[in-house]
Design an enzyme around this catalytic site. Structure first.
Site, PDB file in Angstrom:
ATOM      1  CB  VAL A 198      -0.939   0.017   1.226  1.00 39.63           C
ATOM      2  CG1 VAL A 198      -1.602   1.374   1.405  1.00 39.63           C
ATOM      3  CG2 VAL A 198      -2.010  -1.063   1.079  1.00 39.63           C
ATOM      4  CB  CYS A 199       1.049   4.160   0.701  1.00 39.42           C
ATOM      5  SG  CYS A 199       1.417   5.932   0.786  1.00 39.42           S
ATOM      6  CB  THR A 200       5.754   5.087  -0.434  1.00 41.67           C
ATOM      7  OG1 THR A 200       5.649   5.068   0.994  1.00 41.67           O
ATOM      8  CG2 THR A 200       5.268   6.428  -0.952  1.00 41.67           C
ATOM      9  CB  SER A 213       3.024   4.199  -5.511  1.00 44.09           C
ATOM     10  OG  SER A 213       3.709   4.373  -4.284  1.00 44.09           O
TER      11      SER A 213
END
Length: 260
Positions: free
Chosen positions: A139-141, A159
């Site tokens: 998830v995300c970065t 991202s």
């Protein structure tokens, strides 16, 4: 960074990545099948200093019912691990103690991402476990950390919007401006809150749509945000500039780490 700038960068980055890595895989190509009903799902979730707690806690809450006794919060050492806002989460297992065979390997994002993109022990752990894991997820970065480990080379991925189009291609990934992206056995979520969507989509693949719907209802996940500012296009130029200022150190650090 204006919204048109982001859109142009997305098109250029995606075209360059597609040219470099050839035809993009079908989302469903060789995707893992459901986990047998007669055993718990084996899930390892990575903790590291400077992670974003919600990246991990949201998916953990929705997936925990699949993994009674087999959800491992792993880090280099057992014990509390401070998130990027100071909230600590507890690692239950070291990298060495994490089972070698997994159904889900999960990496959150956060301000600590650039350091983790350079962390040899974490990257080695991810490479080793990914070889024997059904689903490699983030998830995300967290997708940048997977990319730094060489695990997104040629894969479609997403991202956080602040790094998706500029940094993912540096790591061999094909950036996709979607909230959740599945490609083969890779599953990536966009920024922070997208972890809830990723977890539900993954749960449906692991145990079927009815399980995912039930988990969604138990969590009463029916978002009605008071503002429409969750993407650069919705937020407008002034808010994007304010967010850019907050995110600039993360973007700079991740870009430097991706370039080696």
């Amino acid at each position: 960074m204006t919204s048109p700038d982001l859109s142009r960068r997305a098109v250029v980055a995606a075209a360059a990545a597609a040219a470099a890595f050839g035809p993009v895989r079908s989302e469903a190509a060789d995707a893992p099948g459901p986990i047998p009903q007669d055993r718990p799902v084996r899930i390892a979730m990575v903790l590291y200093p400077g992670m974003t707690a919600l990246d991990l806690v949201g998916p953990q809450a929705l997936l925990a019912g699949l993994a009674p006794g087999s959800l491992y919060c792993v880090a280099q050492a057992e014990g509390p691990v401070a998130s990027d806002t100071g909230l600590s989460l507890v690692a239950t297992h070291t990298f060495a103690a994490c089972p070698p065979d997994l159904d889900v390997l999960f990496v959150p994002g956060g301000d600590g991402t650039p350091d983790q993109m350079r962390d040899a022990a974490l990257l080695a752990f991810l490479r080793a476990r990914a070889r024997r894991t059904a689903w490699v997820t983030s998830v995300c970065t967290g997708s940048l950390i997977l990319g730094a480990a060489g695990l997104l080379n040629g894969y479609r991925a997403t991202s956080h919007w602040c790094v998706r189009d500029a940094v993912l291609p540096l790591l061999g990934a094909v950036p996709v401006a979607e909230r959740v992206v599945f490609d083969h056995n890779r599953a990536t979520g966009a920024g922070i809150s997208a972890g809830l969507d990723l977890a539900l989509a993954l749960a449906a693949r692991l145990r079927g749509p009815d399980y995912a719907r039930t988990a969604q209802l138990v969590a009463e996940y029916a978002p009605e945000p008071p503002f429409r500012a969750g993407t650069p296009a919705q937020a407008g130029l002034a808010i994007v500039r304010a967010a850019d200022a907050i995110l600039a150190p993360l973007v700079a650090g991740a870009t430097e780490a991706a370039r080696g």
